[in-house]
Each structure stands twice: as C-alpha cells, then as structure tokens.
Write an enzyme that holds these catalytic residues in place. Structure first.
Site, mmCIF file in Angstrom:
data_model
loop_
_atom_site.group_PDB
_atom_site.id
_atom_site.type_symbol
_atom_site.label_atom_id
_atom_site.label_comp_id
_atom_site.label_asym_id
_atom_site.label_seq_id
_atom_site.Cartn_x
_atom_site.Cartn_y
_atom_site.Cartn_z
ATOM 1 N N THR A 169 -3.069 3.470 -1.154
ATOM 2 C CA THR A 169 -1.892 3.649 -2.321
ATOM 3 C C THR A 169 -2.103 2.825 -3.429
ATOM 4 O O THR A 169 -2.206 1.683 -3.330
ATOM 5 C CB THR A 169 -0.712 4.002 -1.459
ATOM 6 N N ASP A 170 -1.589 3.347 -4.367
ATOM 7 C CA ASP A 170 -1.424 2.489 -5.753
ATOM 8 C C ASP A 170 -0.025 1.415 -5.522
ATOM 9 O O ASP A 170 -0.238 0.480 -6.219
ATOM 10 C CB ASP A 170 -1.210 3.453 -6.902
ATOM 11 N N GLU A 171 0.416 1.636 -4.533
ATOM 12 C CA GLU A 171 1.747 0.774 -4.267
ATOM 13 C C GLU A 171 1.268 -0.687 -3.895
ATOM 14 O O GLU A 171 2.114 -1.326 -4.142
ATOM 15 C CB GLU A 171 2.786 1.560 -3.573
ATOM 16 N N TYR A 193 6.224 -0.610 3.229
ATOM 17 C CA TYR A 193 5.560 0.177 3.221
ATOM 18 C C TYR A 193 4.315 -0.320 2.517
ATOM 19 O O TYR A 193 3.166 -0.314 3.092
ATOM 20 C CB TYR A 193 5.770 1.488 2.505
ATOM 21 N N LYS A 231 0.639 -1.295 3.933
ATOM 22 C CA LYS A 231 -0.650 -0.586 3.431
ATOM 23 C C LYS A 231 -1.690 -1.470 2.941
ATOM 24 O O LYS A 231 -2.891 -1.691 3.087
ATOM 25 C CB LYS A 231 -0.473 0.297 2.288
#
Ligand code: NAD
Length: 356
Positions: A133-135, A158, A162
């Site tokens: 993810t970009d997060e 989260y 990741k």
C-alpha cells in the site's frame, strides 16, 4: 500459468481471481481463511470454472502453505491476504501483526523452499508478488507524490504491519534470491467492496437515508484507483515485471473525501429520481476525525507506465459511476452483510480519543 492467490475472497483478491480466470486464462488456487472481510459470493462468476479452486487455509499455517505449494506447483504467487482496514487496526492491532507480518513470513518461507526445488527454467520464471500500500510512505503535504524511493514512514498500525511485510519481501530477495515483485498501490474502489470502506459505506448509508459520516473536515486526499485497473497492472507485472523491483500503482484520481462523498450523492440523485432522500448531500455529516489520519496520499506510477505501458482505463468519474450503479443493481451481494455482519457502525476510535 498456475497462480496461487492469497486473500482471493476479499475485495481486490476476488477481482484478481475473476480477471485471471475469466480474462487472462490462468489457473488459480485461491487460499483464504475467510475472515469477516471475505465474501465467497464475490467469486460466483468463477467458482464453477475448471481453472479455479478454493482452499480454506490460514497463511500463518506453515504446514498448510507447504502443502499448497507442493500440490498446486504455482508459476507465481499473488499475495493479497491481509487485515486491511486502518480503523480496525486502531481497535485491535494484534490480528494485523499476525496476518500481515507473520503470515507474509510463513508464505515467503514456503515459497523459498518450493522455489529451491524447481528445475532451473521454472525457477527462472517463478515470481512472488507482494501487494502492498501507499500508506507505508506516511502522509504528504499539499504538493508532490510518492515514488518507489520514498522513505518508509508508516503512521497507523495497519501501515506499520504492511511496511514490515515489505521489508521481509525485500530481504527474501536480497538474501535468498527469491524472485519477488512488490507493488504499492493507492486506495482501490469498485464493485464487491466491503461496506466498512469510505465509498461503499457512503453509498449504502445514503441509500438507507442515514447520516453519511465524513471524518474531520473531509479534506483528506486519496488517489483513487479502480480495482480492475489495479488487477490489470498486477497481471502485467507478474508476467513482465523485473524481479527484485518495486512499482507504485496509482489511478491519477486525487480527490478529497468530501469530493468523493459529494460525487456519490450527485450520482444517486440522478440514478434514483424518486428517492425520498434527495438531495442525498443533505445526509453528509462531519464526525470526529480518525486518530493519526494521514492528510494526503498520491502515487507516481511513472515507472510502471515507462516499463510496461500500463495506464488506467477508468477516470475517477467513470469508475465511480460504474461503482454506484453496481451497488444499486447488486443488493443480493451487500444486503446480507449490511443486515448480518456489518451495518455501518463507527470503527477505530482510539481509547484516548474516545475518552477525550
Ligand atoms: P480485504 O480485507 O477485502 O481482503 C483480505 C482477504 O484476506 C480476506 O478475504 C480475508 O479473509 C483474507 N485473509 C485475512 N487474513 C488471512 C489469513 N491469515 N489467511 C488467509 N487469508 C486471510 O482486503 P483488500 O482491500 O482486498 O486488500 C488486498 C490487499 O491489497 C491487502 O494486502 C491490502 O493491504 C492491499 N491494499 C489494499 C488497498 C485497498 O484500497 N483496498 C490499497 C492498497 C493495498
């Protein structure tokens, strides 16, 4: 091509299964342990295909993963199984640490054992594709976009889980030579999306004439990517991407949350002219912000475009129209979720924020 998909009963994973089997002619083994986020109904279009099989298993179970590799003999792994909702990672981070970090480790270990057993020409072609993810890159200011070289600065449990998984994947390539690929993508949207996430939640709240919650002032920005565009990028990468590399995927669809929700309301006004809830924008209600809410994400997908010529087919406007129309036409899919397992309640108020 035999592709082992993990998390294939979830939102993106089910789209991966539907397109791999239906459009790309691949043979798929879908491994999923069917958490709350899974919906086997999303696999109806492929469930009777001779090219598709489902196995209920936990990616944290080493024996089950070893057996799956041995029996299915994949040419590639598409690893999507994860706990995926930021708000739930605030309420209970443990499941995120277990599945996203430990599960990725177990899967990498099983993949490495299997890969070492392959004859050279099959080992050369094998790919372990990790979907991230970009997060992991944290939050942007008003300008700029994340590139593949951006610093890792995860803010939520989260995102941190990741990020840890991304580092494991990188290490399994650098240390053991496993031919990995990694993609970091922006927020996906589209059909078959569990209604805890912003777009389906807003659609279903509006359909029921309930307040549509918008966190804070609604000015957080996400770069929206239509799920089938994402899956086409994943397939291109699995077949033609360079092992050991990571690629960013974005939809060139930057919108504030308020713009997204307002767009949904306008579409519903048009598509449901007799609705008693028109204008649906009256339902928009600002609520307490998510703790640690990242301000803005935006992805530079230039590397993917240059190397593989991928471009998204949908603009945010065409993708959102398709999505809203799908929820109107597919009540059979979401009504059981809305009445039995998740009916739109608020998640992710951290204990300190709730007390304050
Ligand atoms: P999802 O929550 O809809 O689906 C996750 C699936 O994984 C579910 O079917 C669940 O049952 C399965 N799963 C969870 N734990 C498991 C375990 N221990 N063993 C086996 N299966 C397990 O998630 P999604 O939105 O489809 O996201 C898929 C992947 O893409 C995730 O890795 C996520 O981090 C990543 N991602 C998603 C988005 C997005 O916008 N949805 C954006 C960027 C990255």
């Amino acid at each position: 091509m035999n592709i082992l998909v993990t998390g294939g009963a979830g939102f993106i994973g089910s789209a991966v299964c539907r397109l791999l089997v239906g459009e790309f002619g691949a043979t798929v083994l879908n491994i999923d342990n069917l958490t709350y986020a899974a919906n086997p109904a999303s696999l109806r279009p492929v469930e009777n295909s001779p090219n598709y099989a489902f196995r209920r298993a936990d990616i944290c179970d080493p024996a089950a993963m070893a057996e799956a590799f041995r029996e299915f003999a994949p040419d590639a792994v598409s690893h999507l199984a994860a706990e995926s909702h930021v708000d739930r990672s605030i309420d209970g981070p443990g499941a995120f640490i277990r599945t996203n970090i430990e599960g990725t480790y177990v899967l990498l270990d099983a993949a490495l054992d299997y890969w070492c057993s392959l004859p050279p020409e099959r080992a050369d072609r094998f790919r372990f594709h990790h979907v991230s993810t970009d997060e992991v890159f944290g939050s942007l200011g008003p300008e700029g976009r994340f590139g593949e070289e951006s610093r890792y600065l995860p803010n939520s449990p989260y995102a941190a889980s990741k990020a840890a998984a991304d580092h494991l994947v990188r290490a399994w390539h650098e240390t053991f030579g496993l031919p990995t690929l990694m993609t970091n993508c922006s927020n996906n949207y589209g059909p078959y999306h569990f209604p805890e996430k912003l777009i389906p939640l807003a659609i279903l709240k509006a359909l029921h004439g309930e307040p549509i919650p918008v966190y804070g002032k609604g000015d957080n920005v996400r770069d929206w990517l239509y799920v089938d565009d994402h899956v086409r990028a994943l397939y291109e990468l699995m077949t033609r991407g360079r092992p050991g590399e990571s690629y960013n995927i974005g939809g060139d669809g930057e919108r504030t949350n308020l713009e997204v929700v307002t767009g949904i309301c306008t579409l519903l006004d048009e598509l449901l002219p007799a609705s008693p809830h028109r204008p649906h924008s009256r339902l928009i209600t600002f609520v307490a912000d998510r703790p640690g809410h990242d301000r803005r994400y935006a992805m530079d997908a230039g590397k993917l475009r240059r190397e593989l010529g991928w471009v998204p087919r949908e603009t945010f406007e065409t993708g959102l129209r398709k999505t809203v129309a799908w929820y109107l036409e597919n009540r059979w899919w979401w009504e059981p979720i809305w009445s039995n397992s998740y009916g739109g309640q608020r998640l992710g108020i951290a204990p300190a924020a709730a007390a304050g």
